[in-house]
Design a protein around this motif. Structure first.
Motif, short mmCIF file in Angstrom:
data_model
loop_
_atom_site.label_atom_id
_atom_site.label_comp_id
_atom_site.label_asym_id
_atom_site.label_seq_id
_atom_site.Cartn_x
_atom_site.Cartn_y
_atom_site.Cartn_z
N TYR A 29 0.85 -1.19 0.00
CA TYR A 29 0.00 0.00 0.00
C TYR A 29 0.88 1.23 0.00
N HIS A 72 -15.19 3.67 -5.99
CA HIS A 72 -14.83 2.80 -4.87
C HIS A 72 -13.53 3.22 -4.18
N ALA A 74 -10.57 2.85 -5.20
CA ALA A 74 -9.50 1.87 -5.42
C ALA A 74 -8.54 2.40 -6.47
N ARG A 76 -5.04 1.38 -8.43
CA ARG A 76 -4.02 0.37 -8.73
C ARG A 76 -2.77 1.09 -9.24
#
Length: 171
Positions: A29, A72, A74, A76
């Motif tokens: 992360y 969301h 999110a 990547r």
């Protein structure tokens, strides 16, 4: 981080700086300064090292955004996208050449040989049983041999090899 980023300000292709905030089995992360993204373990490096061998918590990194799902939150990320793919360089320089290699695997799928740092190829099954010049020699883990690079498929990340007697035997 000094700037504050929100998910709606992150777009695929963006290059951002961040700080590694956590290491997990499936990646790392990264705190991008207000939002966190994930570097999948396959996006950390071109070779298949463990994430923890390359990154550590608190490390500042530069990453490329692969995908940003604003809905969301999110994001990547990729570290390896910022570096040239070593298999492409290897193909340009070594296709058709005879190179030194080290046997890194012997088993049911065949014999694999490391031909460069992080690059392994398959010695073609019909050509792996014996070594040129010594028909009785079986390949063993750790053996140093010479191989001819007969194919490189960069999309499937496969390198095809054939045993060779020596570097001077180049066709």
């Amino acid at each position: 981080m000094t700037s504050h980023i929100t998910p709606d300000h992150v777009h695929p292709g963006d290059i951002l700086k961040g700080v590694v905030s956590g290491i997990v089995d499936f990646g790392a992360y990264v705190d991008l300064g207000g939002v966190e993204g994930l570097i999948d373990r396959l996006e950390v490096s071109w070779n298949r090292q463990e994430v923890s061998a390359i990154l550590h918590v608190g490390q500042e990194v530069t990453v490329q955004v692969l995908d940003a799902d604003v809905r969301h939150g999110a994001i990547r990320l990729s570290l390896r996208a910022l570096f040239p793919d070593p298999i492409l360089e290897f193909a340009r320089e070594k296709l058709g050449a005879i190179v030194p290699a080290r046997i890194s695997y012997t088993g049911p799928i065949g014999v694999l040989a490391e031909v460069a740092d992080g690059l392994t190829g398959l010695i073609q099954p019909r050509l792996q049983e014996t070594s040129p010049g010594d028909p009785q020699r079986k390949l063993r883990l750790g053996d140093h041999v010479f191989v001819e690079v007969i194919s490189v498929n960069s999309q499937e990340r496969r390198i095809g090899l054939r045993l060779s007697a020596s570097p001077s035997a180049t066709p």
